[in-house]
Motif scaffolding. Sequence first.
Motif, PDB file in Angstrom:
ATOM      1  N   ALA A 258       5.198   1.412  26.673  1.00 53.18           N
ATOM      2  CA  ALA A 258       4.632   1.481  27.961  1.00 53.18           C
ATOM      3  C   ALA A 258       5.796   1.856  28.891  1.00 53.18           C
ATOM      4  O   ALA A 258       5.586   2.900  29.827  1.00 53.18           O
ATOM      5  CB  ALA A 258       3.484   0.236  28.322  1.00 53.18           C
ATOM      6  N   VAL A 259       6.666   1.006  29.344  1.00 53.87           N
ATOM      7  CA  VAL A 259       7.742   0.650  30.132  1.00 53.87           C
ATOM      8  C   VAL A 259       8.665   2.323  29.534  1.00 53.87           C
ATOM      9  O   VAL A 259       9.248   2.590  31.286  1.00 53.87           O
ATOM     10  CB  VAL A 259       8.806  -0.771  30.044  1.00 53.87           C
ATOM     11  CG1 VAL A 259       9.460  -0.423  30.783  1.00 53.87           C
ATOM     12  CG2 VAL A 259       7.851  -1.869  30.225  1.00 53.87           C
ATOM     13  N   GLY A 260       8.946   1.923  28.867  1.00 58.29           N
ATOM     14  CA  GLY A 260       9.740   3.455  28.629  1.00 58.29           C
ATOM     15  C   GLY A 260       8.357   4.608  29.509  1.00 58.29           C
ATOM     16  O   GLY A 260       9.493   5.703  30.152  1.00 58.29           O
ATOM     17  N   VAL A 261       7.884   4.619  29.091  1.00 55.84           N
ATOM     18  CA  VAL A 261       7.094   5.823  29.642  1.00 55.84           C
ATOM     19  C   VAL A 261       6.888   6.160  31.031  1.00 55.84           C
ATOM     20  O   VAL A 261       7.087   6.650  32.196  1.00 55.84           O
ATOM     21  CB  VAL A 261       5.122   5.720  29.643  1.00 55.84           C
ATOM     22  CG1 VAL A 261       4.432   6.542  30.359  1.00 55.84           C
ATOM     23  CG2 VAL A 261       5.032   6.117  27.672  1.00 55.84           C
ATOM     24  N   TRP A 262       6.921   4.435  32.145  1.00 55.81           N
ATOM     25  CA  TRP A 262       6.886   4.353  32.944  1.00 55.81           C
ATOM     26  C   TRP A 262       8.097   4.905  33.963  1.00 55.81           C
ATOM     27  O   TRP A 262       8.261   5.207  34.646  1.00 55.81           O
ATOM     28  CB  TRP A 262       6.522   3.050  33.782  1.00 55.81           C
ATOM     29  CG  TRP A 262       5.093   2.336  33.074  1.00 55.81           C
ATOM     30  CD1 TRP A 262       3.778   3.171  33.216  1.00 55.81           C
ATOM     31  CD2 TRP A 262       4.814   1.231  33.144  1.00 55.81           C
ATOM     32  NE1 TRP A 262       2.881   2.341  32.930  1.00 55.81           N
ATOM     33  CE2 TRP A 262       3.341   1.089  32.741  1.00 55.81           C
ATOM     34  CE3 TRP A 262       5.640  -0.264  33.198  1.00 55.81           C
ATOM     35  CZ2 TRP A 262       2.561  -0.405  32.797  1.00 55.81           C
ATOM     36  CZ3 TRP A 262       4.664  -1.620  33.267  1.00 55.81           C
ATOM     37  CH2 TRP A 262       3.083  -1.225  32.635  1.00 55.81           C
ATOM     38  N   GLU A 263       9.325   4.701  33.187  1.00 56.42           N
ATOM     39  CA  GLU A 263      10.490   4.945  33.043  1.00 56.42           C
ATOM     40  C   GLU A 263      10.738   6.496  33.357  1.00 56.42           C
ATOM     41  O   GLU A 263      11.375   6.953  34.642  1.00 56.42           O
ATOM     42  CB  GLU A 263      11.139   3.958  32.336  1.00 56.42           C
ATOM     43  CG  GLU A 263      11.634   2.650  33.146  1.00 56.42           C
ATOM     44  CD  GLU A 263      12.853   1.938  31.950  1.00 56.42           C
ATOM     45  OE1 GLU A 263      13.751   0.782  32.268  1.00 56.42           O
ATOM     46  OE2 GLU A 263      12.521   2.428  30.682  1.00 56.42           O
ATOM     47  N   ASP A 264       9.934   6.856  32.644  1.00 56.97           N
ATOM     48  CA  ASP A 264       9.863   8.535  32.869  1.00 56.97           C
ATOM     49  C   ASP A 264       9.671   9.380  34.058  1.00 56.97           C
ATOM     50  O   ASP A 264       9.895   9.674  34.263  1.00 56.97           O
ATOM     51  CB  ASP A 264       9.993   9.073  31.316  1.00 56.97           C
ATOM     52  CG  ASP A 264       9.833  10.778  30.493  1.00 56.97           C
ATOM     53  OD1 ASP A 264      11.081  10.718  30.802  1.00 56.97           O
ATOM     54  OD2 ASP A 264       9.189  11.469  30.508  1.00 56.97           O
ATOM     55  N   ARG A 265       8.583   8.950  33.422  1.00 57.09           N
ATOM     56  CA  ARG A 265       7.349   9.337  35.267  1.00 57.09           C
ATOM     57  C   ARG A 265       8.102   9.129  36.039  1.00 57.09           C
ATOM     58  O   ARG A 265       8.555   9.347  37.170  1.00 57.09           O
ATOM     59  CB  ARG A 265       6.119   8.630  35.077  1.00 57.09           C
ATOM     60  CG  ARG A 265       5.211   8.901  33.963  1.00 57.09           C
ATOM     61  CD  ARG A 265       3.895   8.270  34.070  1.00 57.09           C
ATOM     62  NE  ARG A 265       3.123   8.596  32.786  1.00 57.09           N
ATOM     63  CZ  ARG A 265       1.700   8.232  32.296  1.00 57.09           C
ATOM     64  NH1 ARG A 265       1.407   7.774  33.020  1.00 57.09           N
ATOM     65  NH2 ARG A 265       0.681   9.202  31.589  1.00 57.09           N
ATOM     66  N   LEU A 266       9.526   7.315  36.777  1.00 60.05           N
ATOM     67  CA  LEU A 266       9.341   7.312  37.382  1.00 60.05           C
ATOM     68  C   LEU A 266      10.683   8.304  38.504  1.00 60.05           C
ATOM     69  O   LEU A 266      10.967   9.019  39.069  1.00 60.05           O
ATOM     70  CB  LEU A 266      10.327   6.159  38.348  1.00 60.05           C
ATOM     71  CG  LEU A 266       9.037   4.779  38.224  1.00 60.05           C
ATOM     72  CD1 LEU A 266       9.932   3.958  37.537  1.00 60.05           C
ATOM     73  CD2 LEU A 266       8.995   5.160  39.571  1.00 60.05           C
ATOM     74  N   ARG A 267      11.558   8.825  37.041  1.00 61.68           N
ATOM     75  CA  ARG A 267      12.484   9.572  36.552  1.00 61.68           C
ATOM     76  C   ARG A 267      12.198  11.629  36.882  1.00 61.68           C
ATOM     77  O   ARG A 267      12.651  12.207  37.947  1.00 61.68           O
ATOM     78  CB  ARG A 267      13.716   9.847  35.273  1.00 61.68           C
ATOM     79  CG  ARG A 267      14.085   8.719  35.418  1.00 61.68           C
ATOM     80  CD  ARG A 267      15.010   9.018  34.432  1.00 61.68           C
ATOM     81  NE  ARG A 267      15.300   8.487  32.916  1.00 61.68           N
ATOM     82  CZ  ARG A 267      14.672   7.325  32.125  1.00 61.68           C
ATOM     83  NH1 ARG A 267      14.118   6.370  33.308  1.00 61.68           N
ATOM     84  NH2 ARG A 267      14.264   6.851  31.083  1.00 61.68           N
ATOM     85  N   ARG A 268      11.036  11.949  36.686  1.00 61.25           N
ATOM     86  CA  ARG A 268      10.372  13.286  37.817  1.00 61.25           C
ATOM     87  C   ARG A 268       9.205  12.390  37.635  1.00 61.25           C
ATOM     88  O   ARG A 268       7.648  13.157  37.464  1.00 61.25           O
ATOM     89  CB  ARG A 268       9.705  13.442  35.976  1.00 61.25           C
ATOM     90  CG  ARG A 268      10.942  14.453  35.353  1.00 61.25           C
ATOM     91  CD  ARG A 268      10.368  14.683  33.907  1.00 61.25           C
ATOM     92  NE  ARG A 268       9.721  14.181  32.791  1.00 61.25           N
ATOM     93  CZ  ARG A 268       9.320  14.111  32.158  1.00 61.25           C
ATOM     94  NH1 ARG A 268       8.342  15.257  33.128  1.00 61.25           N
ATOM     95  NH2 ARG A 268       8.609  13.374  31.029  1.00 61.25           N
ATOM     96  N   PRO A 269       8.890  12.092  38.788  1.00 59.45           N
ATOM     97  CA  PRO A 269       7.840  11.733  39.959  1.00 59.45           C
ATOM     98  C   PRO A 269       6.722  12.726  40.302  1.00 59.45           C
ATOM     99  O   PRO A 269       7.211  14.033  40.743  1.00 59.45           O
ATOM    100  CB  PRO A 269       8.022  11.230  41.279  1.00 59.45           C
ATOM    101  CG  PRO A 269       9.561  11.780  41.487  1.00 59.45           C
ATOM    102  CD  PRO A 269      10.326  12.225  39.133  1.00 59.45           C
ATOM    103  N   SER A 270       6.029  11.871  40.252  1.00 56.79           N
ATOM    104  CA  SER A 270       4.023  13.216  41.254  1.00 56.79           C
ATOM    105  C   SER A 270       3.974  12.087  43.045  1.00 56.79           C
ATOM    106  O   SER A 270       3.338  12.586  42.968  1.00 56.79           O
ATOM    107  CB  SER A 270       3.473  13.014  39.715  1.00 56.79           C
ATOM    108  OG  SER A 270       2.844  11.922  39.897  1.00 56.79           O
ATOM    109  N   ALA A 271       4.659  11.136  42.868  1.00 62.54           N
ATOM    110  CA  ALA A 271       4.026  10.426  43.452  1.00 62.54           C
ATOM    111  C   ALA A 271       5.173  10.922  44.379  1.00 62.54           C
ATOM    112  O   ALA A 271       5.782  11.146  44.422  1.00 62.54           O
ATOM    113  CB  ALA A 271       4.268   8.643  43.373  1.00 62.54           C
ATOM    114  N   GLY A 272       4.745   9.861  45.399  1.00 63.88           N
ATOM    115  CA  GLY A 272       6.085   9.950  46.867  1.00 63.88           C
ATOM    116  C   GLY A 272       6.958   9.953  46.857  1.00 63.88           C
ATOM    117  O   GLY A 272       7.062   8.436  45.942  1.00 63.88           O
ATOM    118  N   PRO A 273       7.742  10.103  47.603  1.00 69.00           N
ATOM    119  CA  PRO A 273       8.965   9.093  47.312  1.00 69.00           C
ATOM    120  C   PRO A 273       9.170   7.774  47.838  1.00 69.00           C
ATOM    121  O   PRO A 273      10.271   7.412  46.770  1.00 69.00           O
ATOM    122  CB  PRO A 273      10.230  10.748  48.573  1.00 69.00           C
ATOM    123  CG  PRO A 273       9.302  11.519  48.633  1.00 69.00           C
ATOM    124  CD  PRO A 273       7.914  11.593  48.041  1.00 69.00           C
TER     125      PRO A 273
END
Length: 127
Positions: free
Chosen positions: A29-44
Amino acid sequence: MWRKEALARGTRPAPREIEACRSELRQVAVGVWEDRLRRPSAGPATIEAVRPVLHDWIRRSHGTLTFRLTQVLTGHGCFGRYLCRLGREATSGCHHCDTGDEDMALHTLQECPAWTEQRRELVAHIG
């Protein structure tokens, strides 16, 4: 799921097996979160607030991720920008001030004059 599968086979996982599986799932789960933070869909602003402290935040022993905090982090929920995008509001402007600014998490947290006192109390409390 893995626990249900074991029970369906007629076996009961040992406590150390359960803990090992939980640990492995948490790392995934943490790996998935880190990946999502590298390719964000949320605001900067959200990404820059979370990325540097992700591991500290996960390991903390206090506090919870509340409904309101989730709204702020995602920009979803009560913000005019999000509601306008969904077609639930006619405009994305802030309902709390007369500045004409777009209502989004960053505006509420840093700029909106209607929340000045709450912002002051928050800064006094957390620094």
